[in-house]
Design a protein around this motif. Structure first.
Motif, PDB file in Angstrom:
ATOM      1  N   PRO A 131       1.826   5.735  -0.963  1.00  0.00           N
ATOM      2  CA  PRO A 131       0.466   5.398  -1.383  1.00  0.00           C
ATOM      3  C   PRO A 131       0.187   5.943  -2.777  1.00  0.00           C
ATOM      4  CG  PRO A 131       0.482   6.362   0.813  1.00  0.00           C
ATOM      5  CD  PRO A 131       1.854   6.547   0.249  1.00  0.00           C
ATOM      6  N   GLY A 156     -12.802   0.729   8.737  1.00  0.00           N
ATOM      7  CA  GLY A 156     -12.122   2.006   8.568  1.00  0.00           C
ATOM      8  C   GLY A 156     -12.987   3.086   7.951  1.00  0.00           C
ATOM      9  N   LEU A 206     -14.439   9.394  -0.580  1.00  0.00           N
ATOM     10  CA  LEU A 206     -13.180   9.833   0.035  1.00  0.00           C
ATOM     11  C   LEU A 206     -11.980   9.812  -0.914  1.00  0.00           C
ATOM     12  CD1 LEU A 206     -11.685  10.669   2.696  1.00  0.00           C
ATOM     13  CD2 LEU A 206     -11.200   8.242   3.005  1.00  0.00           C
ATOM     14  N   ALA A 257      -5.795   0.143  -3.632  1.00  0.00           N
ATOM     15  CA  ALA A 257      -6.732   0.552  -2.597  1.00  0.00           C
ATOM     16  C   ALA A 257      -6.949  -0.617  -1.655  1.00  0.00           C
ATOM     17  CB  ALA A 257      -8.061   0.997  -3.203  1.00  0.00           C
ATOM     18  N   MET A 258      -7.168  -0.289  -0.406  1.00  0.00           N
ATOM     19  CA  MET A 258      -7.264  -1.310   0.631  1.00  0.00           C
ATOM     20  C   MET A 258      -8.685  -1.386   1.182  1.00  0.00           C
ATOM     21  SD  MET A 258      -5.070  -3.127   2.898  1.00  0.00           S
ATOM     22  CE  MET A 258      -4.111  -2.652   4.316  1.00  0.00           C
ATOM     23  N   PHE A 316     -10.274  -2.618   4.644  1.00  0.00           N
ATOM     24  CA  PHE A 316      -9.733  -2.870   5.974  1.00  0.00           C
ATOM     25  C   PHE A 316     -10.598  -3.837   6.779  1.00  0.00           C
ATOM     26  CE2 PHE A 316      -8.081   1.105   4.494  1.00  0.00           C
ATOM     27  CZ  PHE A 316      -6.787   1.172   4.987  1.00  0.00           C
ATOM     28  N   ARG A 342     -15.854   1.954  -1.542  1.00  0.00           N
ATOM     29  CA  ARG A 342     -14.890   3.041  -1.417  1.00  0.00           C
ATOM     30  C   ARG A 342     -13.567   2.680  -2.104  1.00  0.00           C
ATOM     31  NH1 ARG A 342     -13.024   4.741   4.468  1.00  0.00           N
ATOM     32  NH2 ARG A 342     -12.139   2.665   4.400  1.00  0.00           N
ATOM     33  N   ALA A 343     -13.144   1.404  -1.913  1.00  0.00           N
ATOM     34  CA  ALA A 343     -11.883   0.986  -2.523  1.00  0.00           C
ATOM     35  C   ALA A 343     -11.995   0.944  -4.043  1.00  0.00           C
ATOM     36  CB  ALA A 343     -11.475  -0.378  -1.982  1.00  0.00           C
ATOM     37  N   LEU A 366      -9.802  12.993  -2.406  1.00  0.00           N
ATOM     38  CA  LEU A 366      -8.362  13.188  -2.183  1.00  0.00           C
ATOM     39  C   LEU A 366      -7.597  13.234  -3.500  1.00  0.00           C
ATOM     40  CD1 LEU A 366      -8.000  10.823   0.877  1.00  0.00           C
ATOM     41  CD2 LEU A 366      -7.658  13.291   0.896  1.00  0.00           C
ATOM     42  N   LEU A 373       0.831  -1.199   0.000  1.00  0.00           N
ATOM     43  CA  LEU A 373       0.000   0.000   0.000  1.00  0.00           C
ATOM     44  C   LEU A 373       0.868   1.253   0.000  1.00  0.00           C
ATOM     45  CD1 LEU A 373      -3.009   0.567   0.080  1.00  0.00           C
ATOM     46  CD2 LEU A 373      -2.909   0.566   2.554  1.00  0.00           C
ATOM     47  N   GLY A 374       2.112   1.110   0.473  1.00  0.00           N
ATOM     48  CA  GLY A 374       3.014   2.257   0.503  1.00  0.00           C
ATOM     49  C   GLY A 374       3.012   2.980   1.829  1.00  0.00           C
ATOM     50  N   LEU A 375       2.392   2.377   2.850  1.00  0.00           N
ATOM     51  CA  LEU A 375       2.360   3.033   4.163  1.00  0.00           C
ATOM     52  C   LEU A 375       3.659   2.811   4.924  1.00  0.00           C
ATOM     53  CD1 LEU A 375      -1.265   2.442   5.502  1.00  0.00           C
ATOM     54  CD2 LEU A 375      -0.306   4.482   4.460  1.00  0.00           C
TER      55      LEU A 375
END
Lengths: 262, 258
Positions: B76, B88, B101, B81-82, B84, B149-150, B105, B56-58
């Motif tokens: 990220p 979340g 969301l 996309a994750m 959870f 959302r993902a 962004l 994910l790049g976190l």
């Protein structure tokens, strides 16, 4: 049937109101028929009502209320403007937290009312002295609740926003700020109570006008009905402000409708 | 099949203060093809979630290389996309705003993102719940929002971290079937972390079995069952055979570490 339906719909308000009425009636009857009324030491609702009418129509009630309100509004506004950002910075920056926390906790825990005479000496008996006292009492709930709110921001949600490409600014606006709002609302209710204490204490020590002064003066001269007018006005203000806050909270934070807000 | 995700000798050790360092991933290498559905199973603490978070790049790995379509992952991005485990969802946002969301962004214009989010809400069977808040929804509905959302940003890779673990058994079965339909339609590459052998076997093209501490790949089992798969398939002898093969590999790990 109509009456029953009306009752069921407004049960909460009606029962709450009835306890007031019952208490006032019992008080009135007790001092009219059972205990002989010595007006120096006792009073009763009917006399308070008459005093209220006199005060409201011809007396200083509105003037005193305006004087006290001004000091309250000034002190309270400053506690919002300073307390919320300070709490937020403490929540975000660990060094600020470590530096300020012991100092602020000590101040919060100690009875600040004790330094009221000092504040009056330094800032005078007028608006400034009282506003400073209100500020000092009301600012702590804002600081500590905002701080707790920032700390409470869920790391999972922070990761969610980050994972969708959110920058630091997005974290503040989309996660931290909304999680802090309910805490600030709860802090505001605490601060209202403490701020009102500040006003009254300030006016007890030295003042020539204001609700606190009126209460203290009426007490000193054994005018009990007038004293109660001041006390009742004060509680009405407190209830009104708290109710406004509750409504505001529901409007600003509808997602909390599922939780009981008290 | 073109390679989509490539992990080469990825290693990561957490060094918490005042505690022993924990090697979450060690020499982890895996290639995932475009449109492939890969599950990762393994004992708790074997680094499954760490792998997802690196993808994910976190978090960044200490050693090795993590690539997406030949480019190194540095943070990220909208290509991943994750979904959870604990959903979340932002509690102060309605279903619609939660689904929006990622688009928000990304800077997608309001009318476009609203349109796109509504589309996905309808697809997820959440029509009529656009203006509900998460606390008003059941667990299954919450995860439908999480999935919508993902998918909203139309990522290439869908990362799923035990997405159905918090749901009851029936809802779970239902969501698995829905996920297969979505996957079939969108052809996304899916990395699916789970504790459930059955879930892994039912959904995947390949099942990666990991060993604990240090987290490395123990074995990869290819799932030969035909698609589309349905619930009845889970009762077939082939399916049970597959499950016991996965279990045999995993068993040693669970028993060894106890």
């Amino acid at each position: 049937m109509k009456v029953k339906e009306y009752y069921e719909e407004h049960q909460r308000a009606l029962l709450g109101l009835s306890s007031f009425i019952f208490l006032a009636a019992a008080w009135e009857l007790l001092l009219t028929y059972v205990v002989p009324l010595n007006p120096f030491f006792f009073t009763k609702p009917s006399l308070i009502a008459i005093a209220f009418k006199e005060q409201a129509l011809g007396g200083n009630l509105w003037h005193n209320l305006a004087i006290s309100s001004r000091a309250f509004i000034w002190g309270f506004s400053f506690s919002v403007v300073i307390g919320i950002p300070l709490g937020a910075v403490m929540g975000w920056r660990r060094r600020v937290e470590y530096a300020l926390d012991p100092f602020l906790t000590a101040l919060y825990a100690s009875p600040l009312v004790a330094i009221a005479p000092l504040l009056i000496v330094v800032f005078g008996v007028g608006l400034l002295g009282k506003a400073v006292l209100v500020f000092l009492l009301a600012v702590f709930p804002f600081i500590f609740n905002t701080f707790a709110g920032v700390k409470s921001a869920d790391p999972l949600l922070i990761n969610v926003v980050r994972s969708f490409g959110g920058k630091e600014r997005d974290l503040y606006l989309k996660v931290i700020l909304p999680s802090t709002l309910p805490y600030i609302a709860a802090g505001t209710r605490l601060a209202i109570g403490r701020g009102l204490v500040g006003i009254i204490v300030g006016e007890f020590y030295a003042a020539s006008e204001g609700i606190g002064f009126a209460i203290s003066q009426a007490g000193d001269t054994y005018r009990l009905p007038e004293m109660f007018v001041g006390i009742i006005v004060l509680s009405l203000v407190a209830v009104l402000l708290t109710e406004v806050m509750r409504k505001l909270e529901i409007t600003l934070a509808p997602w909390r409708a599922g939780e009981e807000i008290r | 099949m073109t390679t989509c995700i490539q992990a080469k000798n990825v290693g990561l050790t957490f060094r918490p203060k005042n505690r022993e360092p924990v090697t979450a991933l060690n020499d982890f290498s895996l290639e995932v093809g475009q449109g492939e559905f890969v599950s990762i199973v393994g004992p708790s603490g074997c680094g499954k979630s760490t792998f997802l978070n690196i993808l994910l790049g976190l978090i960044k790995p200490d050693t090795g290389l993590m690539q997406l379509n030949g480019a190194r992952i540095t943070g990220p991005g909208q290509d991943r996309a994750m979904v959870f485990q604990e959903f979340g969802l932002l509690p102060w946002r309605t279903v619609l705003a939660n689904v929006e969301l990622g688009l928000e962004l990304k800077g997608v214009e309001f009318s476009i993102r609203r349109h796109r989010a509504t589309e996905l809400i309808n697809m997820a069977g959440l029509a009529g719940f656009e203006n509900h808040y998460p606390h008003e929804l059941s667990g299954g509905m919450k995860q439908r929002v999480g999935l919508a959302r993902a998918l909203a940003t139309d990522p290439e890779v869908l990362l799923m971290d035990e997405p159905f673990a918090a749901l009851d058994a029936q809802t779970r079965d239902l969501m698995q079937a829905e996920l297969l339909q979505v996957w079939d339609r969108t052809k996304k590459t899916v990395i699916f972390v789970t504790h459930s052998i059955e879930e892994a076997a039912y959904l995947s093209d390949r099942v990666v079995i990991m060993s604990a501490r240090p987290g490395r790949i123990k074995q990869i089992i290819k799932v030969q069952l035909p698609r589309p798969r349905d619930y009845e398939m889970r009762l077939s002898p082939e399916f049970n055979d597959l499950k016991s093969r996965i279990w045999d590999v995993l068993k040693e790990e669970l028993i060894d570490k106890k």
